[in-house]
Scaffold this active site. Structure first.
Site, PDB file in Angstrom:
ATOM      1  N   SER A 235      38.104  13.413 -12.266  1.00 39.08           N
ATOM      2  CA  SER A 235      37.390  12.256 -12.496  1.00 39.08           C
ATOM      3  C   SER A 235      38.272  11.184 -11.670  1.00 39.08           C
ATOM      4  CB  SER A 235      37.067  12.117 -13.655  1.00 39.08           C
ATOM      5  OG  SER A 235      35.613  11.478 -13.557  1.00 39.08           O
ATOM      6  N   HIS A 377      31.089  17.543 -16.898  1.00 38.44           N
ATOM      7  CA  HIS A 377      31.897  16.834 -16.139  1.00 38.44           C
ATOM      8  C   HIS A 377      33.399  17.171 -16.719  1.00 38.44           C
ATOM      9  CE1 HIS A 377      33.598  13.391 -14.028  1.00 38.44           C
ATOM     10  NE2 HIS A 377      34.224  12.671 -15.316  1.00 38.44           N
TER      11      HIS A 377
HETATM   12  C1  GCU Z   1      32.814   7.012 -14.841  1.00 47.57           C
HETATM   13  C2  GCU Z   1      32.820   6.623 -13.547  1.00 47.57           C
HETATM   14  C3  GCU Z   1      33.240   7.762 -12.529  1.00 47.57           C
HETATM   15  C4  GCU Z   1      34.440   8.273 -12.884  1.00 47.57           C
HETATM   16  C5  GCU Z   1      34.411   8.779 -14.407  1.00 47.57           C
HETATM   17  C6  GCU Z   1      35.672   9.410 -15.175  1.00 47.57           C
HETATM   18  O1  GCU Z   1      31.767   7.830 -14.989  1.00 47.57           O
HETATM   19  O2  GCU Z   1      31.499   6.111 -13.101  1.00 47.57           O
HETATM   20  O3  GCU Z   1      33.521   7.516 -11.224  1.00 47.57           O
HETATM   21  O4  GCU Z   1      34.767   9.414 -12.295  1.00 47.57           O
HETATM   22  O5  GCU Z   1      34.147   7.679 -15.349  1.00 47.57           O
HETATM   23  O6  GCU Z   1      36.797   8.968 -14.658  1.00 47.57           O
HETATM   24  O7  GCU Z   1      35.455  10.038 -16.038  1.00 47.57           O
END
Ligand code: GCU
Length: 396
Positions: A235, A377
């Site tokens: 992420s 995710h």
């Molecule tokens: C949020 C953010 C993302 C990121 C994520 C994470 O959702 O909007 O861009 O990748 O956090 O790091 O878990």
């Protein structure tokens, strides 16, 4: 509540019920998150092999001496901020060594900068027992921090069984992941009280700096093969892994898990998270100049396909999840496809697919790898297994 407001919030609830991800309205631009593929308007991505002045890049030398630096400069000036020249080093203590049946674990405490109360970094390095020569290592930039909160990869035993090692470091020990923390972490240590400018680096660059400093440590260890160090991040740390690899050629391979917007997703698709959302919610991940691209992302001269291409010819593996539409997995896939020309120019293989492959089917034949998993995710165990198979081509 007036009837009109009630109607709007009922609509918002209905949208939320249907949307496969968060529906957010950006303050500055009023942009509302899109999850409808039919609303993705047609776009042409800037060609990674055409310089801003229109010159076509048709050989590897021009790519590495002119086009690649041009793309990096844009990311430095307008997006992540350049790592300043005066960053402190990390002083590492002697390792504490723990010998197990299958692995030797070393814990190494480090301190950023010369101040005795400087930020503390805890690195863990796990290497197989009885290695056959210097071993490859996968470095995981991890959530959490404080050493103890850092978790092992779900495939730790498979990594060790291959005769490889892994290392983990908690990203917040490099730079705290929060607003108003530029006086802390490495950014604070490097600033030494100097005022920030719109160019000054944000957290993603600071975390990328941390990756390189850990590699400085790993490459001095004769037990580790410095030519076979891969970096993984999930992420925001997937964005970091891609940026770190763009800046540090010692990174031999990248696994960017669900990196999403400003990582591997194509902003121009306007699907899920947008530049507007990021500039508003996570301004401190970027430099100040990034703010000006909110609402103007169609004018940017760089997109994620170029960030990926900055790692070429080195292998890059990207994943997406069906329950992670905020990160726009289809856009991540398309960015990998669009990075292909650079890989081909450098004599390597592109992704080998231009249409979205079936779910849960890893695409591993090229030097770009991809897996779209059914699920959240997350860097799932199956994603990790696919990454190890991808890495076998390079590290075995
Ligand atoms: C949020 C953010 C993302 C990121 C994520 C994470 O959702 O909007 O861009 O990748 O956090 O790091 O878990």
């Amino acid at each position: 509540m007036c009837p009109m407001n009630a109607a709007i919030s009922l609509l918002a609830i209905a949208l939320l019920a249907q949307a496969p991800g968060p529906v957010r309205t950006a303050d500055k631009t009023g942009h509302v998150s899109n999850y409808d593929e039919s609303k993705v308007t047609s776009y042409t991505l800037p060609d990674p092999l055409v310089m801003v002045n229109g010159t076509r890049v048709s050989d590897a030398k021009t790519w590495s001496s002119a086009r690649r630096p041009e793309i990096i400069r844009f990311y430095e000036q307008e997006i992540f901020g350049a790592i300043p020249a005066n960053t402190p080093s990390i002083a590492w203590d002697a390792p504490q060594i723990e010998r197990g049946d299958t692995a030797v674990t070393r814990r190494i405490a480090g301190r950023i900068g010369a101040a005795p109360d400087g930020p503390r970094v805890n690195l863990k390095v796990v290497l197989p027992v009885n290695p056959k020569g210097a071993v490859p290592v996968i470095l995981l930039m991890q959530f959490g921090g404080g050493g103890t909160a850092v978790v092992d990869p779900p495939v730790a035993s498979e990594i060790l069984a291959r005769g490889w090692g892994y290392a983990t470091v908690g990203y917040q020990e490099i730079q705290p992941d929060k607003a108003d923390a530029f006086d802390q972490g490495v950014i604070g240590a490097a600033a030494a009280g100097k005022a920030r400018t719109p160019e000054s680096w944000g957290d993603v660059s600071a975390w990328a700096w941390g990756v390189s400093r850990v590699i400085d440590y790993l490459e001095k260890d004769p037990a580790i093969d410095a030519r076979r160090i891969a970096v993984h991040g999930h992420s925001r740390l997937g964005k970091t892994a891609l940026w770190a690899s763009a800046l540090d050629p010692r990174i031999a391979a990248v696994y960017a898990s669900c990196p999403g917007e400003m990582g591997a997703a194509l902003s121009r698709r306007d699907f899920g998270e947008t530049v507007d959302d990021m500039a508003q919610r996570f301004p401190y991940w970027f430099n100040g100049n990034f703010q000006k691209w909110a609402g103007r992302w169609n004018d940017m001269p760089v997109y994620a396909h170029m960030l990926i291409a900055l790692s070429a010819p080195r292998p890059v593996f990207v994943t997406g999840g069906t329950e992670d539409q905020w990160a726009d997995p289809v856009g991540e896939f398309l960015a990998e496809v669009a990075a292909g020309p650079v890989y081909r120019l450098l004599g390597r293989k592109d992704l080998g697919a231009t249409r979205l492959p079936p779910l849960d089917t890893a695409v591993l034949d090229g030097d770009l790898g991809w897996l779209y998993h059914t699920g959240p995710h997350a860097a799932t165990p199956d994603d990790w297994k696919a990454f190890l198979r991808f890495l076998d081509k390079y590290f075995k």
